[in-house]
Design a protein around this motif. Structure first.
Motif, PDB file in Angstrom:
ATOM      1  N   GLY A 470       0.814  -1.206   0.000  1.00 37.96           N
ATOM      2  CA  GLY A 470       0.000   0.000   0.000  1.00 37.96           C
ATOM      3  C   GLY A 470       0.851   1.261   0.000  1.00 37.96           C
ATOM      4  N   LEU A 471       1.927   1.246   0.810  1.00 39.92           N
ATOM      5  CA  LEU A 471       2.828   2.401   0.833  1.00 39.92           C
ATOM      6  C   LEU A 471       3.489   2.620  -0.526  1.00 39.92           C
ATOM      7  N   GLU A 472       3.887   1.514  -1.161  1.00 38.30           N
ATOM      8  CA  GLU A 472       4.529   1.637  -2.470  1.00 38.30           C
ATOM      9  C   GLU A 472       3.569   2.265  -3.479  1.00 38.30           C
ATOM     10  N   LEU A 473       2.291   1.891  -3.401  1.00 31.01           N
ATOM     11  CA  LEU A 473       1.302   2.497  -4.290  1.00 31.01           C
ATOM     12  C   LEU A 473       1.074   3.966  -3.934  1.00 31.01           C
ATOM     13  N   TYR A 474       1.002   4.239  -2.643  1.00 30.24           N
ATOM     14  CA  TYR A 474       0.716   5.596  -2.180  1.00 30.24           C
ATOM     15  C   TYR A 474       1.852   6.561  -2.516  1.00 30.24           C
ATOM     16  N   LEU A 475       3.068   6.097  -2.293  1.00 29.53           N
ATOM     17  CA  LEU A 475       4.228   6.954  -2.537  1.00 29.53           C
ATOM     18  C   LEU A 475       4.737   6.876  -3.964  1.00 29.53           C
TER      19      LEU A 475
END
Length: 846
Positions: A470-475
């Motif tokens: 999720g962080l990889e998608l968000y950032l």
């Protein structure tokens, strides 16, 4: 194009080289992808054959459901075009969407390019990949590995023979060594290498090769070289001159080429002999045993340096007093080894592979056990040890484990799990291995190493993995501008581990970035009262509340606290943006230049380059600004926000590339408004940095662009056109557009504000002051509109010839800290640019 690497490692990456972790860390999904890609014959594969291969333990209905789910997940992660179907019963991989080293290796061989093929062959096929209860898949890996190994060995031998025929003995030796590395126990290859070295006049190395092979054979199988090999070595040793040059009458290609297995004495040492049994017949310790064997350090040999990512798995002792518990112990150990191996972060080493006398029976809850395992770990170069035991507590079975830092001997974490009934055991073992892996991941990975400092405990690894995805998608590529998909990942992480609240905190930020303020507010309010919220999560939540309310200085202070606890964690992007928005670009540069841009979160942050350009722009360091601005544009071609930074950098320097870059933008598939925005932004930056002639020409281009599209082009174009006409001093032309907009939107500050500026610029002081009073009394519904009121009143005061009043209003505007992007080139404030108090106010504070 996606890339699937299967030789010597298992890796799946997207077109930008970023790892597709969500697929790679799911054994059956990556196994299914590898099979569909590499299995022969290529093309489409029947669904019923896949069911038998991957889900033999399930009935037909459940197996089909599992296959459908796996295919759905692959399409979701990789794109719908990668996994294709033919009818209802066949599936395959579109080779135009996914490149695979094993497939390319064989295609190069078939095209007669063995040297290029050998560049791709780096080792065993799909090492350490294991699919539970799928023996047929394990057999397919073994058979495929055998075929590929034979073909690689044959290619190396062929290249050696070709080089020898051309008289290039050095190249022949190199290729024959390569063949030996592929098949190290093949005596035919050893004899050929000895012959080549002797022929090249290097008798000492020829004898060293023989001695090394003899020692390897003794260690591996307790055998001696064959008489033929011994005789060749004896002949080299006895002779005082090199072997006479003669044609090679013995081709070794047959022993390495694909075909029937060798028979006789060499068969035990061939690719499907001992090495095959070592790799595929080790059962539970298959993954870690090979790693441990390769790392074994014998007596008197130098101890390797300790590596925290190498984890000695000491075992789980059975303290129940019954032999029935041994299966439970094996399950815990195997699950931990499997989970660590598949994490891609840690390398598990089975303690039994370092010391064959070690067994779980020696594990007790004593400091001596930990000390013994630390000694074994040091021999293997492992910086981390995990061990534990399980016992009965009433009718339940409880597992307890310790994670120990080898260097210090300190227990850095502990994981417990309890199975209340037999039916719970598989789920509990899975949870246990996931939590152990999560704890070790957070200890050794540069992105997660400090995450736990403010946490109350380790999440399960599968929950942590979903959070990371999720962080990889968000950032990701477009930074915080396109966080679609991240919220679903955060929700799934929380579902997998309801005690893990960090994903919910980041979901607040993602909802806010998506413009879903009400949902962000609701979720943030529910989390604010959560007792188990980690300290760093509390800081992030406080940061969000402060930023929402326009308290930029306080928002920065809260994120600083999180960065003190975890300076290398995922909070760095938030800290950078908070610093920039608070007018502290130097601090933003410090955060970014100290960040790990190779493996840390900075490597995943899509706005890293854009933010660095922003900071350098605010500091006026335009030579340094240009490079990250260009990287930002290349990262997301066609993204207006990313494009704007390169335009700003080029215009600040009046760079000769500005016109060509603008021409490219005008040819892109952007809206007419966005294309015109590039022209107008360039004009503002040119004028703002003293390039007045070029700026005036660019402003005229911007005006002409909008004039040609003002009719039917939408309100935004007419709005911008009116502003540009004011900047150009064409007040009479601006008035009709503004009055038309004001008639439609009489209470819109972004219409009334520029109309008041126009009245002031034309000397209509009474009307300008009346509109200023209207703006002052305007009931702003949030902090954004409060700021806009101050902005427009400052612009009106500027045009009324009241620089002191304008600076006072701007001081209030930036009082809590404010992004300075654009103020230095905001043409509404052009009369203030040479006014010292204004220049002082615009100077970055940190």
């Amino acid at each position: 194009m996606l890339r699937l690497v299967t030789f010597a490692a298992l890796d799946l990456s997207d077109a930008l080289g970023s790892e597709v972790r969500a697929v790679r860390l799911q054994p059956k999904r990556i196994a299914l992808l590898a099979y569909l890609t590499v299995a022969r014959p290529g093309g489409f594969h029947r669904r019923d054959s896949l069911l038998a291969l991957f889900w033999p333990e399930l009935d037909d209905s459940r197996a089909r459901g599992a296959l459908n789910q796996a295919l759905h997940e692959l399409r979701r992660e990789l794109g719908a075009a990668v996994v294709v179907s033919r009818g209802n019963e066949e599936v395959g991989i579109d080779s135009g969407q996914l490149w695979c080293d094993a497939v390319d290796f064989e295609e190069l061989l078939e095209r007669g390019e063995p040297e290029k093929a050998l560049e791709l062959y780096r080792g065993d096929f799909l090492p350490a990949l294991h699919v539970t209860r799928s023996h047929e898949f394990a057999s397919w890996i073994a058979e495929t590995d055998d075929r590929l190994k034979r073909r690689a060995s044959a290619a190396a031998v062929e290249q050696a023979e070709h080089s020898e025929a051309k008289g290039s003995l050095g190249a022949a030796v190199r290729f024959m060594r390569r063949a030996m590395r592929i098949s190290p126990l093949d005596e035919g290859l050893v004899r050929e290498l000895i012959r080549l070295l002797d022929k090249a006049g290097d008798r000492a190395e020829a004898l060293n090769t023989y001695r090394g092979f003899a020692e390897l054979l003794e260690v591996e199988v307790g055998a001696k070289p064959s008489p033929e090999t011994q005789n060749i070595a004896a002949e080299v040793r006895a002779r005082t001159a090199p072997r006479p040059t003669a044609p090679n009458t013995r081709s070794v290609r047959a022993t390495a080429a694909p075909g029937p297995e060798p028979t006789g004495a060499d068969s035990a040492l061939g690719p499907r002999g001992l090495l095959h049994r070592m790799r595929y017949g080790m059962g539970l310790a298959g993954i870690a045993g090979l790693v441990g064997f390769a790392m074994w350090i014998g007596p008197g040999m130098r101890t390797p340096p300790l590596d925290p990512s190498k984890v000695l798995v000491g075992g789980i002792g059975n303290r129940t007093g019954t032999a029935a518990g041994d299966g439970f112990s094996d399950g815990a150990v195997y699950g931990t080894i499997q989970s660590l191996a598949l994490s891609g972060i840690a390398t598990p080493i089975d303690a039994g592979s370092v010391d064959p006398t070690w067994s779980e029976a020696r594990i007790f809850q004593t400091s001596e056990t930990s000390a013994q395992l630390r000694r074994l770990a040091k021999r293997a170069g492992a910086g981390t040890v995990v061990w534990g035991f399980f016992d009965r507590v009433g009718d339940s079975v409880q597992i307890r484990s310790e994670i120990v830092d080898v260097e210090s001997g300190l227990i850095v974490d502990a994981v417990e799990a309890t199975a209340a009934a037999e039916s719970d055991r598989e789920q509990v073992l899975d949870s246990f291995s996931q939590r152990v892996t999560g704890a070790i991941t957070a200890r050794i990975d540069t992105r997660f190493a400090e995450w736990e400092m403010g946490s109350d405990g380790s999440p399960s690894f599968d929950a942590f993995l979903e959070f990371v995805r999720g962080l990889e998608l968000y950032l990701g590529r477009a930074g915080f501008l396109q966080p679609e998909g991240a919220i679903e990942r955060f929700d799934e992480a929380f579902r997998l581990d309801p005690g893990f609240l960090t994903p919910k905190v980041w979901a607040v930020l993602a909802h806010d970035a998506m413009g879903e303020g009400d949902r962000a507010d609701s979720l943030a309010s529910s989390l604010a009262d959560a007792d188990q919220l980690a300290l760093t999560d509390r800081y992030i939540l406080n940061h969000w509340f402060a930023a929402r309310d326009g308290r930029r200085g306080e928002a920065l202070d809260e994120i600083r606290k999180a960065m003190v606890l975890s300076p290398r964690a995922e909070y760095m992007p938030l800290a950078v943006l908070a610093a920039l928005q608070a007018g502290r670009p130097r601090e933003a540069v410090r955060w970014m230049t100290a960040a790990d841009t190779v493996t840390g979160w900075a490597s995943h942050w899509g706005l890293y380059s854009a933010s660095l350009a922003w900071a350098y722009h605010a500091l006026g360091i335009h030579d340094l600004e240009l490079e990250p601005a260009r990287r930002a544009r290349l990262m997301a071609p066609g993204n207006q926000y990313m494009l704007s930074w390169e335009i700003a950098a080029l215009a600040s320097l009046a760079h000769p590339d500005l016109d060509s870059r603008l021409s490219e933008i005008l040819d892109m598939e952007l809206t007419p408004y966005n294309k015109g925005q590039a022209l107008c932004s360039a004009a503002n930056e040119l004028v703002g940095h003293g390039h007045r002639v070029e700026g005036a020409e660019m402003l005229n281009r911007c005006i002409q662009w909008d004039l040609e599209r003002a009719v039917g082009g939408g309100e935004n174009i007419r709005h911008r056109l009116s502003w540009s006409l004011i900047f150009a001093g064409r007040f009479g032309e601006a008035r009709p557009y503004l009055e038309e907009l004001a008639a439609d939107r009489p209470n819109n500050l972004n219409v009334i504000g520029p109309l008041a500026v126009l009245e002031a610029a034309q000397g209509n002081r009474d009307e300008a002051e009346r509109l200023d009073g209207f703006i002052q009394a305007y009931p702003a519904r949030d902090s954004y509109w409060e700021k806009r009121k101050l902005y427009w009143r400052a612009a009106i005061a500027t045009r009324l010839g009241d620089p002191q009043g304008a600076v006072r209003l701007l001081s209030e505007y930036v009082g809590e800290g404010q992004s300075f992007r654009g103020f230095h080139a905001d043409l509404f404030f052009e009369p203030l640019w040479n006014y010292p108090p204004f220049a002082l106010l615009m100077e970055p504070t940190g």
